[in-house]
Design an enzyme around this catalytic site. Sequence first.
Site, PDB file in Angstrom:
ATOM      1  N   ASP A  87       0.828  -1.203   0.000  1.00  0.00           N
ATOM      2  CA  ASP A  87       0.000   0.000   0.000  1.00  0.00           C
ATOM      3  C   ASP A  87       0.872   1.266   0.000  1.00  0.00           C
ATOM      4  OD1 ASP A  87      -2.274   1.533  -0.011  1.00  0.00           O
ATOM      5  OD2 ASP A  87      -2.753   1.248   2.107  1.00  0.00           O
ATOM      6  N   HIS A 114      -3.001   1.001  11.822  1.00  0.00           N
ATOM      7  CA  HIS A 114      -2.638  -0.398  11.569  1.00  0.00           C
ATOM      8  C   HIS A 114      -1.145  -0.553  11.337  1.00  0.00           C
ATOM      9  CE1 HIS A 114      -4.299   1.580   7.898  1.00  0.00           C
ATOM     10  NE2 HIS A 114      -3.103   1.321   7.455  1.00  0.00           N
ATOM     11  N   GLN A 132      -2.790  -5.408   6.390  1.00  0.00           N
ATOM     12  CA  GLN A 132      -2.735  -4.269   7.322  1.00  0.00           C
ATOM     13  C   GLN A 132      -3.611  -4.590   8.533  1.00  0.00           C
ATOM     14  OE1 GLN A 132      -3.829  -1.632   4.051  1.00  0.00           O
ATOM     15  NE2 GLN A 132      -2.063  -0.322   4.497  1.00  0.00           N
ATOM     16  N   ARG A 164       1.351  13.372  10.057  1.00  0.00           N
ATOM     17  CA  ARG A 164       0.076  13.102   9.390  1.00  0.00           C
ATOM     18  C   ARG A 164      -0.524  11.854  10.035  1.00  0.00           C
ATOM     19  NH1 ARG A 164      -1.686   9.763   5.152  1.00  0.00           N
ATOM     20  NH2 ARG A 164      -3.020  10.673   3.563  1.00  0.00           N
ATOM     21  N   ASP A 182      -2.583   9.121   9.895  1.00  0.00           N
ATOM     22  CA  ASP A 182      -3.212   8.413   8.786  1.00  0.00           C
ATOM     23  C   ASP A 182      -4.479   7.674   9.254  1.00  0.00           C
ATOM     24  OD1 ASP A 182      -2.939   7.216   6.033  1.00  0.00           O
ATOM     25  OD2 ASP A 182      -2.886   5.374   7.209  1.00  0.00           O
ATOM     26  N   GLU A 199      -5.931  13.062   8.865  1.00  0.00           N
ATOM     27  CA  GLU A 199      -6.263  12.555   7.535  1.00  0.00           C
ATOM     28  C   GLU A 199      -7.631  11.889   7.666  1.00  0.00           C
ATOM     29  OE1 GLU A 199      -6.368   9.705   4.068  1.00  0.00           O
ATOM     30  OE2 GLU A 199      -5.851   8.958   6.046  1.00  0.00           O
ATOM     31  N   HIS A 251      -2.065  11.454  -3.433  1.00  0.00           N
ATOM     32  CA  HIS A 251      -1.759  10.109  -3.935  1.00  0.00           C
ATOM     33  C   HIS A 251      -2.992   9.209  -3.915  1.00  0.00           C
ATOM     34  CE1 HIS A 251      -1.933   9.701   0.312  1.00  0.00           C
ATOM     35  NE2 HIS A 251      -1.873   8.386   0.231  1.00  0.00           N
ATOM     36  N   ARG A 308      -5.013   3.795  -8.017  1.00  0.00           N
ATOM     37  CA  ARG A 308      -4.454   5.057  -7.505  1.00  0.00           C
ATOM     38  C   ARG A 308      -3.039   5.292  -8.027  1.00  0.00           C
ATOM     39  NH1 ARG A 308      -5.184   4.277  -1.195  1.00  0.00           N
ATOM     40  NH2 ARG A 308      -4.403   2.246  -1.821  1.00  0.00           N
TER      41      ARG A 308
HETATM   42  C1  GLC Z   1      -4.694   6.576   4.054  1.00  0.00           C
HETATM   43  C2  GLC Z   1      -3.666   6.737   2.948  1.00  0.00           C
HETATM   44  C3  GLC Z   1      -3.935   5.690   1.901  1.00  0.00           C
HETATM   45  C4  GLC Z   1      -3.825   4.313   2.527  1.00  0.00           C
HETATM   46  C5  GLC Z   1      -4.740   4.211   3.765  1.00  0.00           C
HETATM   47  C6  GLC Z   1      -4.409   3.004   4.570  1.00  0.00           C
HETATM   48  O1  GLC Z   1      -5.977   6.822   3.636  1.00  0.00           O
HETATM   49  O2  GLC Z   1      -3.734   8.025   2.410  1.00  0.00           O
HETATM   50  O3  GLC Z   1      -3.055   5.811   0.816  1.00  0.00           O
HETATM   51  O4  GLC Z   1      -4.212   3.351   1.598  1.00  0.00           O
HETATM   52  O5  GLC Z   1      -4.579   5.313   4.625  1.00  0.00           O
HETATM   53  O6  GLC Z   1      -3.220   3.195   5.279  1.00  0.00           O
END
Ligand code: GLC
Length: 643
Positions: free
Chosen positions: A136, A179, A247, A277, A279, A321, A390, A515
Amino acid sequence: MNQATLHQLMTKRSKKYVDASHEAFGLRLATNISLISSLYFSLYPEKEKASYFPKLLDKMEQLFFKRPEELKELDLKRAKVGNWYQSEQLAGMQLYVDRFNKDIKGLDEKLPYFEELGINFLHLMPITTRPAGENDGGYAVNSYHKIDARYGTRKEFLAFTKKARSKNMILMLDFVVNHTSDEFEWAKKAIAGEEKYQNYYYTYPGRQIPDAFEKTLPEIFPATAPGSFTYNKSMERWVMTCFNSYQWDLNYTNPEVFIAMLENLLNLANMGVDVVRFDALAFLWKKIGTISQNLPEAHQLVSLFRMCLQVIAPGVILLAEAIVAPRNIIKYFGEGLLEGNECEVAYNASLMALLWNSIATKKTSLLYKSLLETPSKPQDGTWINYIRCHDDIGLGYDDDFIRDLGLSPREHRKFLLDYYCGGLDWSPAKGLLFMYNPKNGDGRITGSAASLLGLEKALEQKDKNSITEAVAKILMLHGIILSYGGIPLIYAGDEIGMLNDYTFLENEDHKDDSRWVNRPKQDWEAVNKLASKKNHASSIFNGLKKMIQLRKKLPVFADVSPPIIHPSSNPHIFVFERTNGKDRVWVISNFDENTQFLHVSWLFTIGIHPENNLKDGITGKKLKLERNLLQLSAYEHLWIMAG
Ligand code: GLC
């Protein structure tokens, strides 16, 4: 825990806080401890979890002692300035280190490139170790602080962060807080049968609990990773995997996990990371019978992280995020008692998605409605404003707003998917579907900004007018994120109009994840020609450079007061105003391919008096009206200010 007990805890500790920086730590701890304890005990009310609270305080102290002196000084400096992240001086770029210029050394070599464009904030995509094969894009982490050899060494990264600091370049890195990968040390121990680590994740021997969870858990990657649990044969248990099967979701109902993750967070920050960030933070708390997103406990947990971080390293801030519904995003700045005590920064995913809606519809009604009717963010927070990143573009609009405009949410989303992903011949956009579900028609959009805005098709057709139009759209959308209020974040490659990269289809590990079409390798050949060749790339690069320079000269663009949205008298035009009580700038954008007009009588109502020597700051041209009309050509974008 009552206040008297907290006083006792503090008194015992404060003796150790002797020098100035320790004293400051003690002061911050004394300020935050009530909040930290009430957050802790509301998340962990069980008797057996109480003993972890003093352990948490011990850990915070250890982590503070470990923080490098240079960073402690920076912390104190920033604490004095306050809200430094709201400055108009910041302009950001997001990039994959390997795709940008091979590795950390390569990134270092390109510092002059950032300086030339005016970039002083970098979001580096994950650079720590991850599984070989599918990972990922590094969001499956094997470590939170070991630098993956493909990017270089820890030493090189530390040298880079030091250099960046000396140049006042802010660094943002991811903390994949929800994760780990299935190769992370805890996961490995869990697989080997260690119960302690099986409890670091949500693991179950049978299907009963997984089935109960799955009744309400939505699927994140339905096309490639259906369901939310994965069976691990060696462990003989089901493990929660809301994203990809590799994950593993961390179990934050276990306070040991929180304390260990706080340590991981600080290890990351101590490398010289300024913005972390967070996530996928909406997913942090899971509860049977709910969608397990945006739960009140997730907010409390984020706030607990922030309150601890603020004591240990107050110069480091958090970005949410949270790509969730507009009304839910602002909750990550903190609400009620937590207001201002969650994340300092959040992605403005709503503005991003709305801009793409306006490009497709050529109208600004949904944009206005959403911006005017969604509660505004608190004063101390700020946005990351962006048009592409991304990830995919989710169509996360508020259904009620779509209905209020007389449209059907389902039909409207279908139109957008068709417009951007090849379903309409006349559309200039070239994008791909992401996670399309033929059963219900849900889907998301992916593609590079330039391709989605028509540049790819225009270049294929060698159509000069369409090329000019696409460039104008690219500059207009960036002009909006540069002036709206918050930190503008340009996605690397967009500054030279890079197109979709279809080579992902040939890569076994990437081909099922569209993506990757918007994760191209930086085209240095095009960059090298910027000065000598006049083409779409140089028009975009120079246009952005000019706007970034101008942004930095205008204190009115600091995010201290919210943009004033002016519902325009023309359905294709978007107008907002930035003011700090002294200066005013009106940002005007035409989302239509035809020339559009604004009448002087309407301009008066929003404070624009053309006779007062006004100009468009971007071109420097004096504001001129013809027959009482301000004329805007296709996709024209103006920053109107005193001449
Ligand atoms: C966030 C990231 C993404 C990823 C997801 C899982 O949304 O921006 O790219 O797939 O987390 O970690």
